[in-house]
Every structure is written in C-alpha cells, then in structure tokens.
Design a protein around this motif. Structure first.
Motif, PDB file in Angstrom:
ATOM      1  N   LEU A  54       0.782  -1.129  -0.081  1.00  0.00           N
ATOM      2  CA  LEU A  54       0.020  -0.046   0.214  1.00  0.00           C
ATOM      3  C   LEU A  54       1.025   1.257  -0.002  1.00  0.00           C
ATOM      4  O   LEU A  54       1.899   1.208   0.557  1.00  0.00           O
ATOM      5  N   ASP A  55       0.261   2.384  -0.473  1.00  0.00           N
ATOM      6  CA  ASP A  55       1.110   3.650  -0.644  1.00  0.00           C
ATOM      7  C   ASP A  55       1.415   3.940   0.873  1.00  0.00           C
ATOM      8  O   ASP A  55       2.715   4.503   1.072  1.00  0.00           O
ATOM      9  N   ASP A  56       0.706   3.824   1.758  1.00  0.00           N
ATOM     10  CA  ASP A  56       0.578   4.116   3.021  1.00  0.00           C
ATOM     11  C   ASP A  56       1.800   3.480   3.676  1.00  0.00           C
ATOM     12  O   ASP A  56       2.535   4.042   4.611  1.00  0.00           O
ATOM     13  N   SER A  57       1.877   2.301   3.503  1.00  0.00           N
ATOM     14  CA  SER A  57       3.063   1.340   4.009  1.00  0.00           C
ATOM     15  C   SER A  57       4.435   1.770   3.679  1.00  0.00           C
ATOM     16  O   SER A  57       5.021   2.003   4.335  1.00  0.00           O
ATOM     17  N   GLU A  58       4.504   2.094   2.255  1.00  0.00           N
ATOM     18  CA  GLU A  58       5.644   2.530   1.713  1.00  0.00           C
ATOM     19  C   GLU A  58       6.067   3.885   2.475  1.00  0.00           C
ATOM     20  O   GLU A  58       7.484   4.116   2.593  1.00  0.00           O
ATOM     21  N   LEU A  59       5.155   4.665   2.547  1.00  0.00           N
ATOM     22  CA  LEU A  59       5.461   6.102   3.055  1.00  0.00           C
ATOM     23  C   LEU A  59       5.861   6.158   4.501  1.00  0.00           C
ATOM     24  O   LEU A  59       6.472   7.192   5.087  1.00  0.00           O
ATOM     25  N   THR A 127       7.802   9.919 -12.916  1.00  0.00           N
ATOM     26  CA  THR A 127       7.429  11.403 -12.294  1.00  0.00           C
ATOM     27  C   THR A 127       6.170  10.855 -11.137  1.00  0.00           C
ATOM     28  O   THR A 127       5.985  11.535 -10.196  1.00  0.00           O
ATOM     29  N   GLU A 128       5.053  10.421 -12.025  1.00  0.00           N
ATOM     30  CA  GLU A 128       3.745  10.296 -11.293  1.00  0.00           C
ATOM     31  C   GLU A 128       3.883   9.386 -10.134  1.00  0.00           C
ATOM     32  O   GLU A 128       3.306   9.797  -8.856  1.00  0.00           O
ATOM     33  N   PHE A 129       4.769   8.255 -10.162  1.00  0.00           N
ATOM     34  CA  PHE A 129       4.957   7.425  -8.967  1.00  0.00           C
ATOM     35  C   PHE A 129       5.738   8.307  -7.856  1.00  0.00           C
ATOM     36  O   PHE A 129       5.533   8.309  -6.640  1.00  0.00           O
ATOM     37  N   ALA A 130       6.840   9.090  -8.170  1.00  0.00           N
ATOM     38  CA  ALA A 130       7.651   9.527  -7.352  1.00  0.00           C
ATOM     39  C   ALA A 130       6.921  10.820  -6.641  1.00  0.00           C
ATOM     40  O   ALA A 130       7.351  11.059  -5.456  1.00  0.00           O
ATOM     41  N   VAL A 131       5.916  11.352  -7.318  1.00  0.00           N
ATOM     42  CA  VAL A 131       4.968  12.262  -6.543  1.00  0.00           C
ATOM     43  C   VAL A 131       4.212  11.608  -5.727  1.00  0.00           C
ATOM     44  O   VAL A 131       3.906  12.298  -4.555  1.00  0.00           O
ATOM     45  N   GLU A 132       3.656  10.629  -6.129  1.00  0.00           N
ATOM     46  CA  GLU A 132       2.269   9.856  -5.200  1.00  0.00           C
ATOM     47  C   GLU A 132       3.219   9.145  -4.179  1.00  0.00           C
ATOM     48  O   GLU A 132       2.541   8.780  -3.079  1.00  0.00           O
ATOM     49  N   ILE A 133       4.325   8.400  -4.340  1.00  0.00           N
ATOM     50  CA  ILE A 133       5.157   7.671  -3.300  1.00  0.00           C
ATOM     51  C   ILE A 133       6.505   8.067  -3.212  1.00  0.00           C
ATOM     52  O   ILE A 133       7.403   7.495  -3.684  1.00  0.00           O
ATOM     53  N   PRO A 134       6.648   9.237  -2.543  1.00  0.00           N
ATOM     54  CA  PRO A 134       8.034   9.704  -2.499  1.00  0.00           C
ATOM     55  C   PRO A 134       8.901   9.237  -1.302  1.00  0.00           C
ATOM     56  O   PRO A 134       9.084   9.575  -0.248  1.00  0.00           O
ATOM     57  N   VAL A 135       9.426   7.939  -1.787  1.00  0.00           N
ATOM     58  CA  VAL A 135      10.340   7.294  -0.975  1.00  0.00           C
ATOM     59  C   VAL A 135      11.556   6.949  -1.699  1.00  0.00           C
ATOM     60  O   VAL A 135      11.681   6.951  -2.777  1.00  0.00           O
ATOM     61  N   ALA A 136      12.548   6.459  -0.646  1.00  0.00           N
ATOM     62  CA  ALA A 136      13.763   6.277  -1.272  1.00  0.00           C
ATOM     63  C   ALA A 136      14.027   5.046  -2.214  1.00  0.00           C
ATOM     64  O   ALA A 136      14.839   5.082  -3.004  1.00  0.00           O
ATOM     65  N   GLY A 137      12.896   4.146  -2.163  1.00  0.00           N
ATOM     66  CA  GLY A 137      12.878   2.904  -3.014  1.00  0.00           C
ATOM     67  C   GLY A 137      12.878   3.094  -4.420  1.00  0.00           C
ATOM     68  O   GLY A 137      12.925   2.119  -5.206  1.00  0.00           O
ATOM     69  N   GLY A 138      12.232   3.943  -5.075  1.00  0.00           N
ATOM     70  CA  GLY A 138      12.093   4.332  -6.519  1.00  0.00           C
ATOM     71  C   GLY A 138      11.196   3.268  -7.104  1.00  0.00           C
ATOM     72  O   GLY A 138      10.108   2.962  -6.425  1.00  0.00           O
ATOM     73  N   SER A 139      11.445   2.781  -8.024  1.00  0.00           N
ATOM     74  CA  SER A 139      10.943   1.731  -8.922  1.00  0.00           C
ATOM     75  C   SER A 139      10.473   0.288  -8.114  1.00  0.00           C
ATOM     76  O   SER A 139       9.777  -0.121  -8.211  1.00  0.00           O
ATOM     77  N   PHE A 140      11.431   0.318  -7.303  1.00  0.00           N
ATOM     78  CA  PHE A 140      11.281  -1.017  -6.497  1.00  0.00           C
ATOM     79  C   PHE A 140      10.073  -0.744  -5.500  1.00  0.00           C
ATOM     80  O   PHE A 140       9.119  -1.536  -5.366  1.00  0.00           O
ATOM     81  N   ALA A 141       9.667   0.384  -4.868  1.00  0.00           N
ATOM     82  CA  ALA A 141       8.584   0.559  -4.203  1.00  0.00           C
ATOM     83  C   ALA A 141       7.243   0.736  -5.090  1.00  0.00           C
ATOM     84  O   ALA A 141       6.018   0.298  -4.795  1.00  0.00           O
ATOM     85  N   TYR A 142       7.494   1.552  -6.184  1.00  0.00           N
ATOM     86  CA  TYR A 142       6.429   1.474  -7.228  1.00  0.00           C
ATOM     87  C   TYR A 142       5.937   0.129  -7.502  1.00  0.00           C
ATOM     88  O   TYR A 142       4.641  -0.085  -7.703  1.00  0.00           O
ATOM     89  N   LEU A 143       6.885  -1.119  -7.913  1.00  0.00           N
ATOM     90  CA  LEU A 143       6.191  -2.209  -8.311  1.00  0.00           C
ATOM     91  C   LEU A 143       5.834  -3.073  -7.131  1.00  0.00           C
ATOM     92  O   LEU A 143       4.977  -3.937  -7.463  1.00  0.00           O
ATOM     93  N   SER A 285      14.487  10.005  -8.626  1.00  0.00           N
ATOM     94  CA  SER A 285      13.329   9.577  -8.114  1.00  0.00           C
ATOM     95  C   SER A 285      13.494   9.062  -6.787  1.00  0.00           C
ATOM     96  O   SER A 285      12.551   9.229  -5.951  1.00  0.00           O
ATOM     97  N   THR A 286      14.698   8.305  -6.570  1.00  0.00           N
ATOM     98  CA  THR A 286      14.925   7.802  -5.256  1.00  0.00           C
ATOM     99  C   THR A 286      15.315   8.970  -4.118  1.00  0.00           C
ATOM    100  O   THR A 286      15.268   8.603  -2.824  1.00  0.00           O
ATOM    101  N   MET A 287      15.457  10.233  -4.794  1.00  0.00           N
ATOM    102  CA  MET A 287      15.798  11.292  -3.696  1.00  0.00           C
ATOM    103  C   MET A 287      14.510  12.042  -3.419  1.00  0.00           C
ATOM    104  O   MET A 287      14.276  13.137  -2.501  1.00  0.00           O
ATOM    105  N   ALA A 288      13.260  11.492  -3.730  1.00  0.00           N
ATOM    106  CA  ALA A 288      11.809  12.006  -3.473  1.00  0.00           C
ATOM    107  C   ALA A 288      11.757  12.251  -2.012  1.00  0.00           C
ATOM    108  O   ALA A 288      11.102  13.040  -1.566  1.00  0.00           O
ATOM    109  N   GLU A 289      12.391  11.202  -1.206  1.00  0.00           N
ATOM    110  CA  GLU A 289      12.227  11.148   0.347  1.00  0.00           C
ATOM    111  C   GLU A 289      12.879  12.347   0.967  1.00  0.00           C
ATOM    112  O   GLU A 289      12.724  12.766   2.027  1.00  0.00           O
TER     113      GLU A 289
END
Length: 592
Positions: A54-59, A127-143, A285-289
């Motif tokens: 879930l988004d909330d879990s990653e964040l 970009t859409e993922f990084a804005v919605e899920i701004p965490v260090a995991g980048g594509s790993f977190a998105y997937l 994107s990994t620097m979103a956090e």
C-alpha cells in the motif's frame, strides 16, 4: 490480489553488528525453523507473488525501519542538476564514438533521438509514482505497490545490477579520459592479465580509486553531494558549450556522407546501447524522500533535466560526426581525439577535463541513488536489514552506500566497457518496461473497487500490448521485411485503444498525472521492448544468468525473510487494532 500494509514496531539496534542485523527473521533462528519454512514454500511463494503493498505502508511503516529519517533539503533546482549530473557522462563522451563508428555512422543523432524518446516516456511514468509515493525505494517501491512483492524483487535485483554496472562503466571511462589528459593512450593505465578471460582481463586500479573517493563524499551529506554536483555540472556545461562551438568551427559536411551507412537497423542497434547515456535519471526519483515539495520539485527536476540532456546529446553527436569521418572516430576518447585530428590538439585537454568532471558527477549521483534503492529494499528484509540503517549524524544510508560501491569497484576493476554497456541497457529497459506496466495497473485497478470484468479486460489488454511489442521486437531482431509489422503494430494499437475505450480508470492522480494514459505508458512499453530486440544475444545470456542467480537467492533467503517480516507486521497491527477497539476481534488482513 491481496493488499498489504507492511511495517510494525522495530526494536532499535545499537551500533554493533550481530546476527539479527542480517537474519533476524523467525525462519533463520534455527535449522528446525528453516526446514519448517521450506515445508511451506508453496504457500509462501504464492503469497509473495500475489500480495501488493500500500502507498501508506511504503510512506510510513517501511520507511520507519531505517530508525532515522533522511533529511529533506532538496528542491527542484537541486534535482535538475542532479538529473543532468547523473546522466551526462560516459554515455555521450565514450559510447557516441563507439556506436557512430560501429553501428550507425552520422545517423547516431537519430539513435539519440530514439533512446531519448524512450527515456522521456519513462520519465513521465516515474514522475507520477515519485510524486505519489515519495520514498527512497524508487521503482522497487512502485512495483511492490502495483505488481506485487515477487516482481518487485526481480526488478530490485536488476536495479542493483544497473547501478553497479553503470558505476563501473563510468569509472572505467574515467580512466580512459584521465589517460588522455595525461597525454597517454587511453589504454595505458590499464593492466592486461593474459591468464584471465578475455573482456575481464583488463585491470583498472584507477577506476577503483575514483569510486573510493566518491564513496566518501556520498556518505557525508546528500546536500553536500548536491553542492559538489552543482559546481561540477556548471563546469561541465561550460566545457560542453566549448566542444560544440569550437567543434563546429572545424565542421566538414563531407563527413556526413553517407548519413546512415548501416541502415535503419544500425540506428536502432545503436539506440539500444546509447540508452546507457540516459541511465541515471531514475536516481532522482530515489531522492523524493529528501525533497522538500515532491509534487512541484520532482516533475520539474525529472522532465527538465531529461529535456535539456536530450538536446545536448543530439547537438554533441552532430558536432562529433561533422568534425571527423565516422570511420576514423576513436572509440575510447572520441571527442579528445577528434580535436587532435582537426589540428586543435590543445583542446583535447579541455575536453578530457570536462569529461572527467562529468563522469565524476555521474558517479556521485549514482552512488547516492543506488544506496537509497538498496536501503528501501532492505527495509522489506529482502536483503539484510542492516543495509537499511540511516546514520543519525549524516542522515545518509552509510552501510548501503559502502556495500554498493564496493561491488561497483570490483566490477570496474575487471570488466571492459563494451560488456558493461550492453548488459546495463538490458536491465534498465526491462525495469522501465515494468514501471510503465505498473502505471497502467495503478490507473485502472484498485482492489475492492474494480470489477472482475474490468480487471480481466485490463489484464487481457496489457498481455496483448506486451505480446505484440515482443513480437515486433523479435521479428526486427531476426528477420527483414515489413509484412509482420502490418500485423503486430495494429494489434498493439487496437489493444491500447480497447484499454482506453472499454476499461474505466479506477484511480486519478492526486498531485501529478502522466498525460495521455493509456497511450503514453503503452508507447513506453513498446519502445523499451523494441530496443531490447536490438541488443546482442550474449548480453541476454548474461542477463539470464543474473536473473537465475536472483531467483536462487530469493528462494533460499529473500522469500522467507520478507514473508516472516510481513507476518510479524500483520500480527502487530492486529494487536494494535484490538487495543483500539477494546479487545474486539478484527478481520484478518492479508500478509504484506
């Protein structure tokens, strides 16, 4: 598909390492526990394949496992310079010459346009993922959120491979240009050991030294690294402007004939390799956090840096091929040698110095980005959680940074650039394709809201989009003619049209959305797969070996560790919920 919310309470560790820093999970506490885990292998693997985060879990919950927060001190200006610093390096300064001479000729500029378009499409998805899920995991977190835990792990392994190989390739290119700056041949500082296998017997100690220095800067401060990158990038841009202006004064249009000596196939073959030149923007994107305002800063930083970079690449490619015939371009240090060939020998030192600054920036940004990927992967316990620790004083993931750069140094010491660049392009194109698929899933599927009929339509459309793209790439790689394209391309178009027309979107982006969905992510899938079809067979073999190794590791360690972590998190949430509801029983949520 089950939903997840991973996390839970984590006991803070001290500064000394113990077994629990590496294998703290229940399955590894004894041989009996490990045997019991293996007896449940089918259930565990099924759970990990079909469970989504879930988004909330990653964040929140997963991020908390690093014990300390990363410092939010980056803005869009930092990200633009990080983006350019991450990308403009070995690709343009080395691979331009290699591909112009061996694959495309002066049409290398078209190769940059093709690979740049592919990269730009992927930038929008990221970009859409990084804005919605701004965490260090980048594509790993998105997937993890959209395609599930297992697919995220396979991508994660290739993400790590991408960064290690990318850093190694840039470090070896650094040595080549350093040799030029010292008025030596580009291979003079490399030691050849005949007893080792060809391609792995050119030992490069200077590359290792550069990586060690970069590691020191990367662990001290992200903002400090940003300032160093900012200064180096300004100098780099000045040198690039010099290369373009001075080089065009020596332009000879005769060198542009023939324009495409190797034909369209050569253009796309070069584009697949030159995609390496765009690798690195995902590090942003990994620097979103650590970004102050992700909704504003990330879109500007990512899209802005990629647009500027593509323009620079095209102009530099044109300049090189106007200065010198593609047949005479030096594949190790093309720009430096080109200036020497046109009677501007003194300029090669400026070019070499600028290239060194650019590649140093790439190494620095890569070091920052790869450590953050590994940090978030470790937060899920797919790799030892010791790697997830963030240093309280520096606010940086020191453990992950050192481990990743050690691996990079080992690869850089042994492996030649041509092997590295092809293998790197496969990993990156594969990951970017998965991110585009994940974006379609995010927009069109929400568990509990999307009907079974619409879910089935979504799955069918994605399978046909992917299948038609693979068929187009496979035919391109193996045969000539146009008739099969008259089938595969319309199938891709109709499947995308069906998704657009007959499947309602289940989710709207809150802050930033990719335009032209599903067309843009579908086009990203198609072009990434097509470029994969232009890469040599040996690179795919190496990619297959690496993926097989990942699966072995996952079955023996990653699967059980992540399953136990999810199970513990679920139990913790149940207990907390019971307390909040006065001890009343609650529904049993799926494992995370």
């Amino acid at each position: 598909m089950g939903e997840e919310s991973t996390g839970g309470l984590v006991k803070r560790r001290g500064c000394f390492c113990s077994k629990d820093d590496f294998l703290p999970e229940e399955s590894f506490q004894s041989w009996k526990n490990y045997k019991n885990a293996w007896s449940e292998i089918g259930v565990r693997l099924t759970d990990r394949i079909f469970t989504r985060s879930l988004d909330d879990s990653e964040l929140n919950e997963i991020k908390a496992r690093s014990h300390h927060n990363m410092k939010k001190n980056l803005n869009w200006w930092d990200l633009i310079w990080f983006g350019m610093g991450a990308v403009i390096g070995a690709g343009i300064f080395v691979l331009t010459g290699q591909e112009a001479r061996e694959s495309s000729g002066p049409a290398v500029v078209l190769s940059y346009v093709v690979s740049g378009l592919s990269a730009l499409l992927s930038v929008f998805c990221y970009t859409e993922f990084a804005v919605e899920i701004p965490v260090a995991g980048g594509s790993f977190a998105y997937l993890r959120v959209e395609l599930g835990d297992f697919m995220a792990f396979i991508a994660a392994g290739n993400i790590i491979l991408e960064y290690v190989i990318g850093g190694a390739a840039v470090a070896r290119s650094w040595t080549s240009y350093f040799a030029t700056l010292c008025n030596h041949n580009s291979e003079d500082f490399v030691f050849v050991v005949d007893s080792l296998a060809d391609g792995y017997n050119h030992l490069d100690p200077i590359a290792v030294g550069v990586i060690i220095v970069v590691c020191l800067f990367a662990v001290l401060s992200t903002k400090g690294a940003s300032r160093i990158n900012y200064i180096a990038s300004i100098v780099h841009i000045i040198v690039i402007l010099f290369i373009i202006i001075a080089g065009l004064t020596k332009a000879d249009t005769k060198n542009y004939t023939p324009f495409a000596p190797y034909g369209p196939r050569g253009v796309f073959k070069a584009a697949a390799v030159l995609f390496f030149a765009y690798i690195g923007f995902d590090a942003v994107s990994t620097m979103a956090e650590e970004t102050k305002n992700p909704a504003r800063d990330i879109p500007i930083g990512l899209v802005g840096s990629m647009t500027i970079t593509t323009l620079i690449y095209c102009v530099m490619a044109i300049t090189l091929c106007l200065m010198q015939s593609y047949k005479n371009i030096d594949v190790q240090a093309p720009f430096s040698v080109a200036f020497e060939a046109v009677g501007m020998g003194w300029a090669k030192y400026i070019v070499a110095a600028g290239a060194l600054k650019g590649m140093t920036s790439v190494l620095l940004v890569s070091a920052v980005g790869q450590a953050r990927y590994l940090t978030h992967i470790a937060r899920t316990h797919m790799v030892p959680p010791w790697l997830a620790n963030v240093n309280q004083k520096t606010g940086t993931p020191v453990n992950a940074t050192v481990v990743m750069l050690f691996a990079t140094a080992v690869i850089a010491f042994f492996t030649k650039l041509d092997i590295l660049s092809n293998l790197l392009s496969i990993s990156t194109l594969f990951i970017f394709m998965l991110v585009a698929i994940a974006l379609l899933v995010r927009r069109y599927y929400v568990s509990g809201e999307t009907t079974n009929a619409n879910r089935n339509k979504l799955v069918a459309c994605i399978v046909i989009i992917l299948g038609s793209s693979i068929a187009t790439a496979a035919y391109w790689a193996t045969s000539d003619g146009w008739i099969p394209y008259a089938i595969t391309v319309p199938v891709w178009f109709l499947s995308t049209f069906a998704l657009w027309m007959f499947v309602p979107q289940a989710r709207s982006p809150k802050l930033f959305g990719v335009p032209l969905v599903p067309w843009l992510p579908s086009a990203s899938i198609a072009i990434n797969v097509f470029l994969l079809g232009s890469i040599d067979v040996k690179s795919f073999e190496r990619f297959g070996y690496w993926t097989a190794a990942l699966l072995v590791y996952y079955i023996f360690f990653g699967l059980h560790a992540s399953y136990d972590t999810a199970k513990a998190s679920r139990q913790s949430r149940i207990e907390v919920t019971k307390l909040e509801e006065g001890g009343n029983p609650v529904a049993n949520p799926s494992l995370s």
